[in-house]
Design a protein around this motif. Structure first.
Motif, PDB file in Angstrom:
ATOM      1  N   GLN A  47       1.105   9.813   2.343  1.00 17.72           N
ATOM      2  CA  GLN A  47       1.890   9.815   3.578  1.00 17.72           C
ATOM      3  C   GLN A  47       2.228   8.411   4.073  1.00 17.72           C
ATOM      4  O   GLN A  47       3.095   8.241   4.930  1.00 17.72           O
ATOM      5  CB  GLN A  47       1.106  10.541   4.684  1.00 17.72           C
ATOM      6  N   LEU A  48       1.561   7.410   3.536  1.00 17.81           N
ATOM      7  CA  LEU A  48       1.612   6.066   4.100  1.00 17.81           C
ATOM      8  C   LEU A  48       3.006   5.444   4.079  1.00 17.81           C
ATOM      9  O   LEU A  48       3.452   4.902   5.088  1.00 17.81           O
ATOM     10  CB  LEU A  48       0.616   5.161   3.379  1.00 17.81           C
ATOM     11  N   GLY A  58      11.289  -2.625   9.874  1.00 16.09           N
ATOM     12  CA  GLY A  58      11.751  -3.908  10.373  1.00 16.09           C
ATOM     13  C   GLY A  58      10.670  -4.786  10.961  1.00 16.09           C
ATOM     14  O   GLY A  58      10.933  -5.929  11.337  1.00 16.09           O
ATOM     15  N   GLN A  59       9.444  -4.297  11.076  1.00 10.89           N
ATOM     16  CA  GLN A  59       8.358  -5.107  11.623  1.00 10.89           C
ATOM     17  C   GLN A  59       7.721  -5.943  10.513  1.00 10.89           C
ATOM     18  O   GLN A  59       7.545  -5.476   9.395  1.00 10.89           O
ATOM     19  CB  GLN A  59       7.286  -4.219  12.266  1.00 10.89           C
ATOM     20  N   ALA A  60       7.415  -7.149  10.853  1.00  7.46           N
ATOM     21  CA  ALA A  60       6.772  -8.058   9.895  1.00  7.46           C
ATOM     22  C   ALA A  60       5.303  -8.220  10.264  1.00  7.46           C
ATOM     23  O   ALA A  60       4.865  -7.820  11.353  1.00  7.46           O
ATOM     24  CB  ALA A  60       7.474  -9.407   9.904  1.00  7.46           C
ATOM     25  N   ASP A  61       4.553  -8.824   9.375  1.00  5.39           N
ATOM     26  CA  ASP A  61       3.152  -9.174   9.612  1.00  5.39           C
ATOM     27  C   ASP A  61       2.295  -7.948   9.943  1.00  5.39           C
ATOM     28  O   ASP A  61       1.513  -7.952  10.878  1.00  5.39           O
ATOM     29  CB  ASP A  61       3.038 -10.234  10.709  1.00  5.39           C
ATOM     30  N   LEU A  62       2.468  -6.901   9.124  1.00  4.13           N
ATOM     31  CA  LEU A  62       1.665  -5.696   9.266  1.00  4.13           C
ATOM     32  C   LEU A  62       0.489  -5.731   8.303  1.00  4.13           C
ATOM     33  O   LEU A  62       0.538  -6.413   7.277  1.00  4.13           O
ATOM     34  CB  LEU A  62       2.516  -4.457   8.996  1.00  4.13           C
ATOM     35  N   PRO A 104      -2.891  -7.562   4.167  1.00  2.31           N
ATOM     36  CA  PRO A 104      -1.523  -7.540   4.683  1.00  2.31           C
ATOM     37  C   PRO A 104      -0.698  -6.503   3.903  1.00  2.31           C
ATOM     38  O   PRO A 104      -0.957  -6.258   2.717  1.00  2.31           O
ATOM     39  CB  PRO A 104      -1.009  -8.956   4.413  1.00  2.31           C
ATOM     40  N   LEU A 105       0.260  -5.908   4.579  1.00  3.47           N
ATOM     41  CA  LEU A 105       1.140  -4.947   3.930  1.00  3.47           C
ATOM     42  C   LEU A 105       1.940  -5.653   2.842  1.00  3.47           C
ATOM     43  O   LEU A 105       2.561  -6.682   3.083  1.00  3.47           O
ATOM     44  CB  LEU A 105       2.094  -4.331   4.957  1.00  3.47           C
ATOM     45  N   ALA A 106       1.892  -5.091   1.651  1.00  3.86           N
ATOM     46  CA  ALA A 106       2.675  -5.601   0.521  1.00  3.86           C
ATOM     47  C   ALA A 106       3.181  -4.405  -0.274  1.00  3.86           C
ATOM     48  O   ALA A 106       2.585  -3.326  -0.249  1.00  3.86           O
ATOM     49  CB  ALA A 106       1.820  -6.512  -0.359  1.00  3.86           C
ATOM     50  N   ARG A 107       4.272  -4.631  -0.955  1.00  7.93           N
ATOM     51  CA  ARG A 107       4.855  -3.567  -1.781  1.00  7.93           C
ATOM     52  C   ARG A 107       4.914  -4.025  -3.238  1.00  7.93           C
ATOM     53  O   ARG A 107       5.080  -5.198  -3.520  1.00  7.93           O
ATOM     54  CB  ARG A 107       6.249  -3.202  -1.286  1.00  7.93           C
ATOM     55  N   ILE A 113       3.878   1.166  -1.725  1.00  7.06           N
ATOM     56  CA  ILE A 113       2.919   0.401  -0.943  1.00  7.06           C
ATOM     57  C   ILE A 113       1.746  -0.018  -1.838  1.00  7.06           C
ATOM     58  O   ILE A 113       1.192   0.789  -2.575  1.00  7.06           O
ATOM     59  CB  ILE A 113       2.379   1.233   0.241  1.00  7.06           C
ATOM     60  N   ARG A 114       1.360  -1.274  -1.734  1.00  9.39           N
ATOM     61  CA  ARG A 114       0.165  -1.764  -2.416  1.00  9.39           C
ATOM     62  C   ARG A 114      -1.028  -1.508  -1.495  1.00  9.39           C
ATOM     63  O   ARG A 114      -1.148  -2.120  -0.440  1.00  9.39           O
ATOM     64  CB  ARG A 114       0.308  -3.259  -2.721  1.00  9.39           C
ATOM     65  N   LEU A 115      -1.879  -0.589  -1.911  1.00 12.29           N
ATOM     66  CA  LEU A 115      -3.041  -0.233  -1.090  1.00 12.29           C
ATOM     67  C   LEU A 115      -4.097  -1.328  -1.177  1.00 12.29           C
ATOM     68  O   LEU A 115      -4.294  -1.937  -2.234  1.00 12.29           O
ATOM     69  CB  LEU A 115      -3.629   1.101  -1.566  1.00 12.29           C
ATOM     70  N   PRO A 116      -4.809  -1.564  -0.078  1.00 15.44           N
ATOM     71  CA  PRO A 116      -5.891  -2.555  -0.115  1.00 15.44           C
ATOM     72  C   PRO A 116      -7.014  -2.069  -1.031  1.00 15.44           C
ATOM     73  O   PRO A 116      -7.302  -0.867  -1.078  1.00 15.44           O
ATOM     74  CB  PRO A 116      -6.359  -2.660   1.334  1.00 15.44           C
ATOM     75  N   ILE A 117      -7.613  -3.003  -1.740  1.00 16.50           N
ATOM     76  CA  ILE A 117      -8.678  -2.681  -2.696  1.00 16.50           C
ATOM     77  C   ILE A 117      -9.956  -3.354  -2.248  1.00 16.50           C
ATOM     78  O   ILE A 117      -9.963  -4.548  -1.955  1.00 16.50           O
ATOM     79  CB  ILE A 117      -8.291  -3.126  -4.112  1.00 16.50           C
TER      80      ILE A 117
END
Length: 119
Positions: A47-48, A58-62, A104-107, A113-117
C-alpha cells in the motif's frame, strides 16, 4: 485478510521534522491527520507507494519508518480504508524502539519504493 495473511511490518511516512521528533524524543504522537483521526495511519509494503503518491505528492525530504506491528500488540487494528482495503492503524504513539529500520524516502529505477532495511 486472515490473521496469518497480515504482515508483521507496516510503514509510516514522516516529514524530516517528524522524523527528527521521533529520533529525539523516542516517540511520535502522530501527524496532524493522525491526531485528527485518533490513530496513526500506517501502510503495508503493498500500500505504501499509493499512500505516498496520494498523500505526499510533491513533498521532499520524506522518511519511511518500518514499524514492528507485533511490538504494538492490541494497539494495532486492521480497518477498511481506501477502496475497502484493510490498513493497519496504530491506536497509541509510535515508539522509536518499535522501529525496525528507517531511511529517507528513495525509489528504485523502476519508481518503486525502496523500503528501509534493518542493520
Amino acid at each position: 485478510m486472515s490473521e496469518t495473511d497480515k504482515p508483521l511490518t507496516a510503514y509510516k511516512v514522516l516529514t524530516a521534522e517528524q522524523m527528527a521528533t521521533l529520533e529525539r524524543d523516542g516517540t511520535f504522537a502522530g501527524a496532524p491527520v493522525d491526531l485528527a483521526d485518533g490513530y496513526i495511519h500506517l501502510s503495508t509494503a503493498d500500500q505504501l507507494a499509493e499512500t505516498i503518491d496520494k498523500h505526499f505528492a510533491g513533498q521532499a525530504d520524506l522518511h519511511i519508518v518500518a514499524v514492528d506491528l507485533a511490538a504494538h500488540g492490541d494497539k494495532i487494528r486492521w480497518e477498511p480504508s481506501r477502496g475497502g482495503q484493510l490498513f493497519p492503524h496504530l491506536y497509541s504513539a509510535m515508539l522509536l524502539e518499535t522501529a525496525i529500520a528507517y531511511s529517507p524516502l528513495a525509489r528504485h529505477d523502476d519508481g518503486s519504493i525502496r523500503l528501509p532495511i534493518a542493520g
